[in-house]
Design a protein around this motif. Structure first.
Motif, mmCIF file in Angstrom:
data_model
loop_
_atom_site.group_PDB
_atom_site.id
_atom_site.type_symbol
_atom_site.label_atom_id
_atom_site.label_comp_id
_atom_site.label_asym_id
_atom_site.label_seq_id
_atom_site.Cartn_x
_atom_site.Cartn_y
_atom_site.Cartn_z
ATOM 1 N N ASN A 73 -5.084 -10.186 0.298
ATOM 2 C CA ASN A 73 -3.889 -9.412 -0.003
ATOM 3 C C ASN A 73 -3.486 -8.552 1.180
ATOM 4 O O ASN A 73 -2.303 -8.409 1.485
ATOM 5 C CB ASN A 73 -4.136 -8.509 -1.218
ATOM 6 C CG ASN A 73 -3.793 -9.207 -2.511
ATOM 7 O OD1 ASN A 73 -3.228 -10.284 -2.513
ATOM 8 N ND2 ASN A 73 -4.137 -8.595 -3.614
ATOM 9 N N ASN A 83 0.026 -11.990 -2.598
ATOM 10 C CA ASN A 83 0.173 -10.878 -3.532
ATOM 11 C C ASN A 83 0.812 -11.343 -4.830
ATOM 12 O O ASN A 83 0.399 -10.946 -5.908
ATOM 13 C CB ASN A 83 1.044 -9.784 -2.902
ATOM 14 C CG ASN A 83 0.362 -9.136 -1.723
ATOM 15 O OD1 ASN A 83 -0.463 -8.269 -1.904
ATOM 16 N ND2 ASN A 83 0.672 -9.592 -0.538
ATOM 17 N N ASN A 84 1.825 -12.167 -4.708
ATOM 18 C CA ASN A 84 2.499 -12.651 -5.910
ATOM 19 C C ASN A 84 1.567 -13.480 -6.761
ATOM 20 O O ASN A 84 1.558 -13.375 -7.979
ATOM 21 C CB ASN A 84 3.682 -13.536 -5.518
ATOM 22 C CG ASN A 84 4.864 -12.722 -5.135
ATOM 23 O OD1 ASN A 84 4.726 -11.556 -4.819
ATOM 24 N ND2 ASN A 84 6.018 -13.323 -5.166
ATOM 25 N N ALA A 129 2.560 -4.679 -3.735
ATOM 26 C CA ALA A 129 2.827 -5.781 -2.811
ATOM 27 C C ALA A 129 3.389 -5.165 -1.523
ATOM 28 O O ALA A 129 3.698 -3.983 -1.492
ATOM 29 C CB ALA A 129 3.807 -6.749 -3.443
ATOM 30 N N ARG A 166 -0.245 -8.613 3.486
ATOM 31 C CA ARG A 166 0.623 -7.460 3.736
ATOM 32 C C ARG A 166 0.953 -7.390 5.224
ATOM 33 O O ARG A 166 2.108 -7.174 5.607
ATOM 34 C CB ARG A 166 -0.092 -6.188 3.283
ATOM 35 C CG ARG A 166 0.751 -4.935 3.380
ATOM 36 C CD ARG A 166 -0.045 -3.706 3.013
ATOM 37 N NE ARG A 166 -0.831 -3.913 1.818
ATOM 38 C CZ ARG A 166 -0.353 -3.799 0.580
ATOM 39 N NH1 ARG A 166 0.898 -3.462 0.405
ATOM 40 N NH2 ARG A 166 -1.117 -4.019 -0.460
ATOM 41 N N ALA A 172 5.213 -12.856 0.806
ATOM 42 C CA ALA A 172 4.020 -12.192 0.275
ATOM 43 C C ALA A 172 3.395 -13.068 -0.802
ATOM 44 O O ALA A 172 3.134 -12.616 -1.910
ATOM 45 C CB ALA A 172 4.374 -10.826 -0.270
#
Lengths: 164, 422, 328, 181
Positions: B131, B102-103, B361, B135, B99
């Protein structure tokens, strides 16, 4: 309540794939074109008159999060003119096995001297071979990678890509 | 938040005491001498990397369990303290390497919160889109590997077929397939290329069909149901007490999604549902993942609608203290060149303070605690690894489990070891 | 009309080699078919379309180090794969693949040995082969192997019963235990797959379990027990186990073709072995298709299914068939 | 909102839209129980330990000039420097709490300790604290009292020192370059 018919539906999913073309690519023969923004092997650039663009300012080395660039600068002299600026990079090395291909060096370079090309076939048998010297970086890469339509998949915002 | 009414199967799940993360072998079994202690990992086909589970088996039944982590500890947090804020952005992507976007966003959001930056709408929508794509990517990896672990080997390939398409989209926009460094403090690193929208549209149209295929393969498959229903139970109360978040929490019947609860980016402007299932077993976690994928596709489509109208808008704030000046100015403006040098060598300064930013996340609440002393480097960065917390629940989920369930349960908690060990 | 012993010997030699070849190309078929079902090509580097891949694999396995764990128990560890391999090959000797031919003035049977209790021979050899797996797992002195070998033991013993019971119907209808007779009988009536459809299903399911194929591949469940009983094996010793498994699968498919699909019978009689081969191919492909589609069962579910579903159904099928055979 | 009724209350602060409550380490468990049961902070997101050794002592270089002029009121934008506010003790332990209700209120519960000073464990309050506290002990060397299984979690069992402390040597592998000087 068992529903054997629903289980059978899965067999259809696997079976119908037989008639589709596999999605894997037979790599050494077929090279998928990379998108123009792809960040691969680095290149150092020259002006058309043969002078190097790099002036040895070490900004790329400062920007590198992995500390994999080493620049040692020296002064240009009238009988030994190498770059267009006052100084030039006497030693310019990139340790490719440490590089994370973030592209910060090309963002940092104020003279568009270093860019990340599209070549990704940069594996070697020995670690020492991964240390790219200035001569290797200046020469055009041996293995070429096809690139998708730059007009469509890139924006000319990175100035150097327009002028490279 | 609403907790769905829980079915009766919950009798018996409880957090082990005194150590919540260790399932201890009952003394009478230990004395019987029939306990076989097996070391699952750190090298084992289905431990998602380098997780080590010390398992006590009574025949096929798991009676004791301890998760040992730290085999992938790389000291990201310490490393980031040594880098300028700008350079540190490349690190969080590598913490949870599934991910990454997102991080990266959570760290960039923390910087922006300290700086008090407002980012342009194009960047907001593009970040939302990426994002959500990420996912999807993460859920696909989860689905593929979980299928593989339970023996549905073809699932892996189908999931990775779509994953490839997502990675291609990432390559198109950001220039790299995984660790993109595309989000910069203040917006995006580069403008979105023209060709991205049609490519992404194609993907959005294709993806629901692919999800139908996955469901045809697994959702009603008798063996899959047998393997996942009623396995790895975790009640809503236990899930909250153990700090579970994301799909694990929602599968336990807790209607909690940070995208709805404290909307960030453009999540308050898009239309989507939060799937919640009541049973808290592996099957419900699977269903939550599948349904979330459908919702993500919806969000991506809505983001595309907005983004196509934002052609030509700025994608990063025009703040010369934080953002590198436009490249063409480097050749014309001395001021810009000086800014450029200052930002690259010294980095921008972030005001003193501490913030905790949390986002939803793929694996749940990804938190980033950042302390700045006003200097060019972070003083302290701490990530709340979602998988780290998820692994704490293994001992609770593992009541009455067999060896085969152990694999299913650890898989369903969706852990990425890079994030666990950081 | 019996054939001289030396013809049998030649035939045995030929069949052993044919079976080994069939094994080699079953692995290729499996990899190719699985590959296509999973959107990839499968092996395609060694030879045209990967046709030499099995040979390359064989050379690789022979050249690889046969690792010997220091804690392993020497003799059983080495003998185990040999036992499995021997029984797997021997079981094929009673499978009829043709009607028999006249060459010059000799008669050549369509099988190596026409035993009147052929079915029992096959099952007996199959049960014996299990020892190879059990001993191999136990002698490796590894916990994963031990678990795998425990699972093999329980699973194969349980499903052996259902397997034997599921063919009772066929035996009753044919009135013989000899595979040759059963095939001949089907040639005169219809393939037993039609009247014995429940028996066929039971036989198929029990057969998958008996040969450790997905979704019943628990003894070697690679994501749970790493590789079960052959975790500690490598090189050609591992290769022998693998060979035994695949040959077991081929034998079982051949048995299925013989018992339920009229063996070598087909539209044009002289093509007997070809029909046999085609039917075999179809059954083996179904085995592979199952592997591509279904997730793995859990151990207790497997046992429950075996004892609570399969065994009663197979028994009932046998009883009903017996009643009908007696009645008509 | 005021948090003075939290047991062991020392001070509170609001910055960047986040609320922080500092409590006495000795009364951490009471405060935690109060916040969980009375205020509804049933979800512990994270525990972060921070080492403030050397805080505010480092020389900082100024940043000069801008194209758009300078905003002296923003520290990030240059020109003027302020040294960071000094901290009461060396280590802080921040407990990030979340209440699962509309609005998602968050609260940072903080305690300050010197090296070697114990912090009571909150495993009994939030079981999820188990690994977080082990991590704080392992990487920061915070003495957690009353933890049922206080062992190292990320580093080896026989590791010396606590790597995230500011006085822990950084070390590192030199990057390989060619032997050309």
């Amino acid at each position: 309540m068992p529903q054997p018919l629903d289980t059978v539906k899965g067999f259809g999913v696997t079976f119908k794939q037989i008639f589709k073309k596999p999605i894997t690519q037979e790599y050494p023969e077929v090279k998928r074109p990379v998108y123009p923004r792809f960040r691969g092997r680095h290149r150092l650039w020259r002006f058309e008159n043969g002078l190097e663009k790099c002036v040895g300012c070490s900004l790329c080395a400062a920007a590198c999060p992995a500390d994999c660039i080493r620049v040692v600068a020296a002064e240009n002299t009238p009988d030994n003119r190498i770059s267009a600026g006052e100084r030039y990079a006497r030693i310019y090395e990139i340790n490719m096995s440490r590089c994370i291909f973030c592209g910060y060096c090309e963002l940092a370079c104020p003279f568009d001297a270093i860019t990340l090309g599209n070549e990704y076939e940069i594996s070697e048998y020995a670690r020492d071979d991964q240390i790219y010297t200035k001569d290797m970086l200046l020469a055009p890469p041996i293995k070429r990678t096809p690139v998708a339509d730059a007009e469509l998949y890139d924006t000319p915002i990175p100035y150097y890509k327009e002028h490279a | 938040m609403a907790i769905l009414e829980r079915p009766a199967i919950y009798e018996g799940t409880r957090i082990p005491s005194p150590i919540p993360t260790v399932l201890q072998v009952p003394d009478e079994l230990r004395e019987g001498g029939d306990i076989l202690q097996v070391n699952f990992g750190p090298n084992h086909p289905s431990t998602h990397g380098v997780l080590r589970l010390i398992v006590d088996l009574n025949g096929e039944e798991v009676v004791g369990l301890e998760a040992v982590i730290g085999y992938l500890h790389t000291g990201f947090e310490k490393n980031m303290e040594q880098k300028t804020w700008w350079k540190a952005i490349t690190y969080p992507e590598r913490i949870d390497y599934v991910a990454f976007q997102n991080n990266e966003y959570v760290f960039v959001a923390a910087i922006e919160k300290l700086l008090g930056l407002d980012i342009p709408p194009k960047a907001v929508w593009m970040r939302t889109l990426l994002n959500e794509l990420n996912r999807l990517h993460s859920h696909l990896v989860w689905l593929g590997t979980s299928g593989l672990e339970l023996g549905a080997i073809s699932m892996f390939w189908y999931a990775f077929r779509e994953r490839e398409q997502i990675l291609d989209l990432f390559e198109l926009v950001t220039g790299y397939r995984m660790h993109t460094r595309y989000f910069q403090a203040g917006g995006l690193a580069e403008d979105v290329p023209r060709g991205f929208y049609p490519e992404c549209r194609k993907f959005v149209e294709w993806m629901p069909k692919a999800i139908d295929d996955y469901e045809a393969l697994l959702s009603r498959n008798e063996i899959w149901l047998e393997r996942t229903k009623g396995i790895g139970l975790l009640s809503a109360e236990d899930a909250i007490a153990l700090g579970q978040s994301g799909p694990v929490l929602r599968a336990s019947g807790v209607d909690w999604d940070l995208r709805k609860a404290e909307p960030y980016l453009a999540y308050d402007q898009v239309d989507f549902d939060v799937p919640v299932y009541p049973n808290g077993d592996v099957y419900d976690r699977y269903k939550v993942h599948i349904d979330e994928m459908r919702q993500s596709v919806r969000i991506v489509a809505q983001c595309l609608d907005v983004l196509e109208g934002l052609e030509g808008e700025p994608w990063i704030v025009d703040d010369r203290k934080i953002v590198l000046p436009p490249r063409e100015e480097l050749h014309t403006s001395m001021e810009s060149l000086i800014h450029h040098f200052k930002i690259v060598t010294e980095g921008y300064r972030v005001p003193e303070g501490e913030v905790y930013v949390a986002i939803e996340a793929p694996r749940g609440e990804m938190g980033c605690y950042v302390v700045s002393d006003g200097g060019p480097r972070p003083w302290r960065v701490k990530f709340r690894g979602t998988s780290f917390v998820a692994l704490e629940a293994t001992a609770t989920c593992m009541s009455n489990a067999l060896v085969a369930d152990l694999i299913a349960i650890v898989g369903s908690l969706d852990t990425v070891m890079g994030e666990v060990d950081r | 009309m019996t054939e001289p012993w030396w013809i049998s010997l030649i035939k045995a030699f030929l069949i052993i080699n044919l079976v080994m070849l069939a094994f080699a190309y079953t692995t290729l078929l499996e990899r190719k078919l699985l590959g296509r079902m999973q959107l990839r090509y499968g092996p395609n580097r060694a030879g045209p379309y990967g046709s030499l891949q099995p040979i390359a694999d064989l050379i690789k396995l022979i050249r690889k180090e046969s690792f010997f764990p220091s804690s392993a128990i020497d003799l059983p560890y080495i003998v185990a794969p040999v036992i499995s391999m021997f029984t797997a090959l021997a079981a094929f000797s009673v499978i009829p693949f043709g009607a028999g031919w006249h060459l010059w003035h000799w008669h050549v049977d369509g099988e190596i040995a026409n035993v009147s209790i052929a079915l029992i021979v096959v099952f007996a050899l199959g049960s014996l082969g299990i020892y190879g797996f059990i001993i191999g797992g136990w002698a490796s002195e590894s916990k994963y192997s031990l678990l795998g070998s425990m699972r093999t033991c329980a699973q194969l013993v349980s499903y052996e019963v259902s397997l034997a019971l599921s063919v009772l119907g066929v035996v009753l209808m044919a009135g013989s235990l000899s595979l040759v007779d059963i095939v001949h009988k089907q040639g005169t009536t219809i393939p037993y797959a039609a009247p014995q459809v429940i028996g066929l299903l039971c036989f198929f399911v029990a057969g998958i379990a008996e040969t450790n194929r997905a979704p019943f591949d628990l003894p070697e469940a690679d994501t749970e027990l790493v590789a079960g009983y052959h975790t500690e094996y490598s090189g050609m010793r591992w290769g022998l186990f693998q060979t035994a498994e695949y040959i077991n699968m081929i034998t079982l498919s051949a048995l299925m073709v013989t018992l339920f699909f009229a063996g070598w019978h087909g539209p044009y009689a002289p093509l007997g072995p070809l029909w046999f081969f085609l039917k075999l191919l179809a059954v083996v492909s179904i085995f592979i298709w199952l592997k591509a589609t279904l997730p793995r069962l859990r151990y207790d579910q497997l046992m429950r299914f075996g004892w609570k579903v399969l065994l009663p159904v197979a028994t009932l099928n046998a009883v009903v068939t017996a009643a009908l055979v007696v009645a008509f | 909102m005021s948090w003075e009724h939290v047991p062991g209350y020392v001070s509170e602060k609001e910055a960047h839209g986040e609320q922080t409550v500092v409590v006495e380490p000795g009364q951490l468990v009471e405060a935690a129980l109060h916040l969980r049961d009375e205020e509804g902070f049933s979800f512990l997101s994270d525990i972060s330990a921070t080492d403030y050794l050397g805080w505010g002592q480092k020389g900082v270089a100024g940043y000069i000039g801008t194209a758009t002029g300078r905003d002296l009121n923003r520290p990030a934008a240059q020109g003027f420097q302020i040294l960071p506010e000094l901290k009461p003790k060396r280590f802080s332990m921040s407990y990030h709490l979340l209440a699962l209700r509309p609005g998602a209120p968050r609260l940072r519960l903080q305690v300050w300790v010197e090296d070697g000073e114990p912090v009571p464990s909150v495993v009994e309050v939030w079981p999820t604290a188990d690994w977080h506290e082990r991590e704080a002990y392992d990487l920061m060397g915070i003495r957690i009292e009353g933890h049922p299984n206080l062992a190292r979690i990320l580093m080896d069992d026989d590791w010396e020192g606590h790597p995230l402390r500011k006085d822990y040597p950084i070390g590192g592998e030199p990057v390989r370059f060619s032997s050309e000087e």
